[in-house]
Design an enzyme around this catalytic site. Sequence first.
Site, PDB file in Angstrom:
ATOM      1  N   GLY A  73     -70.315  11.791  46.191  1.00  0.00           N
ATOM      2  CA  GLY A  73     -69.492  10.177  45.496  1.00  0.00           C
ATOM      3  C   GLY A  73     -70.215   9.975  44.426  1.00  0.00           C
ATOM      4  O   GLY A  73     -68.880   9.278  43.543  1.00  0.00           O
ATOM      5  N   GLN A 171     -67.638   3.474  51.078  1.00  0.00           N
ATOM      6  CA  GLN A 171     -68.469   3.208  52.327  1.00  0.00           C
ATOM      7  C   GLN A 171     -67.935   2.361  53.205  1.00  0.00           C
ATOM      8  O   GLN A 171     -67.141   1.740  54.044  1.00  0.00           O
ATOM      9  CB  GLN A 171     -69.341   1.300  51.752  1.00  0.00           C
ATOM     10  CG  GLN A 171     -70.565   1.505  50.983  1.00  0.00           C
ATOM     11  CD  GLN A 171     -71.963   2.118  52.100  1.00  0.00           C
ATOM     12  OE1 GLN A 171     -71.092   2.338  53.047  1.00  0.00           O
ATOM     13  NE2 GLN A 171     -72.891   2.821  51.634  1.00  0.00           N
ATOM     14  N   THR A 229     -68.042  27.228  41.908  1.00  0.00           N
ATOM     15  CA  THR A 229     -67.491  27.591  43.494  1.00  0.00           C
ATOM     16  C   THR A 229     -67.850  26.874  44.265  1.00  0.00           C
ATOM     17  O   THR A 229     -68.729  25.888  44.483  1.00  0.00           O
ATOM     18  CB  THR A 229     -68.781  29.291  43.300  1.00  0.00           C
ATOM     19  OG1 THR A 229     -68.550  30.153  43.015  1.00  0.00           O
ATOM     20  CG2 THR A 229     -68.126  29.946  44.996  1.00  0.00           C
ATOM     21  N   CYS A 316     -83.396   2.571  46.461  1.00  0.00           N
ATOM     22  CA  CYS A 316     -82.349   3.023  45.740  1.00  0.00           C
ATOM     23  C   CYS A 316     -82.992   3.990  45.671  1.00  0.00           C
ATOM     24  O   CYS A 316     -83.821   4.330  46.848  1.00  0.00           O
ATOM     25  CB  CYS A 316     -83.425   2.797  44.422  1.00  0.00           C
ATOM     26  SG  CYS A 316     -82.845   0.824  44.036  1.00  0.00           S
TER      27      CYS A 316
END
Length: 374
Positions: A73, A171, A229, A316
Amino acid sequence: MPRDRALYLDHNATAPVLPEVAAAVADALMRTGNPSSVHGFGRAARQAVDQARRRVAALVGAAEEGVVFTSGGTEANNLALAGTDADRILVSAIEHDSVLRAAPEAERIPVTEQGVVDLAALERMLAADAGKRVLVSVMLANNETGVIQPVAEAAAIARRHGALVHCDAVQAAGRIPVDLGALGVDMLTLSAHKLGGPAGVGALVLRPGQALSPVLKGGGQERWRRAGTENLPGIVGFGVAALSARSVNDRIAGLRALRDDLERRIRDIAPEAPIYGEGAARLANTTCIGMPGVKGETQVMAFDLAGIAVSAGAACSSGKVASSAVLVAMGAAPAASAEAVRVSLGTGNTEADIGRFVAAWREIYERARRLRAA
Ligand code: PLP
């Protein structure tokens, strides 16, 4: 406090890998073949990548040509924000750091106190300073509160002003239905490890015809949009997870009752405990609860001692917990925002798990109160 088995209530950080995904990844790892090679080994690898591409595209109602596989993400968000020719970027104030830090110059769209992006503010911001090539980025569901954002409405406003729209659906995918066309966005971010796939693979999904300049330059993989790749086992695993996630509503429906029960029981113990975004539409698996007078960091450690995994603030990447920028953007005082813990359920969780969490919550809260009174 029961110390039997460790209890995982941190599915928004990462979800357990599905057994069918693990099997497919193991199988793909044992195969040799670069998808770019023209020989039989290469062609078999290419077929596996293409099958996964179709599955990921189907999860979000997109065309397979629109799927650009990435390392997750974070990379997909960076690619979206850098990959167009926008010269002005607007992002919601509650985006994940991989959006906020990818475009530090971006203007922040405020959110309401329920944590919902303020559409009137978006409209005003777009009306001002017209004439630029604007990109708007609004997430579909917030990782800390679970609050679902009015992305289709935001996209309609953006489109009226000629702006491009990106949506971080990391999410949301696998938890609520996600459809690229219904949302009306140009780019959508996905990450495999939030929906039962392996970590380290994700995708930026483009609407038909949407151009994208690469950030990673080199070979012609992913139609020249992302060189390197392909991560064959990761992509195959992502495809299997996407396939399993399509039965999303049934799997998640049961979690809403568990989550609501958890919140009711916390409220019985401490009516003063804030539940962030509870008045808004939220993911059924997520709750973000403040424990007055107890830092989130302290709670996470106390829950861990009780064998329960939850996270504080934005959990975090550094492992450090600061006051939550998301909760501050919703109008919480910095001190209160540092007292919140996120509980995110998965389909394996049970009523007994909720009971265990609530008992631990009560014990931590009462101990802190006794300490303060002493
Ligand atoms: N966007 C949101 C909303 C997230 O919650 C996360 C991960 O926590 C990401 C992006 C980053 O995804 P990844 O871990 O695959 O880099």
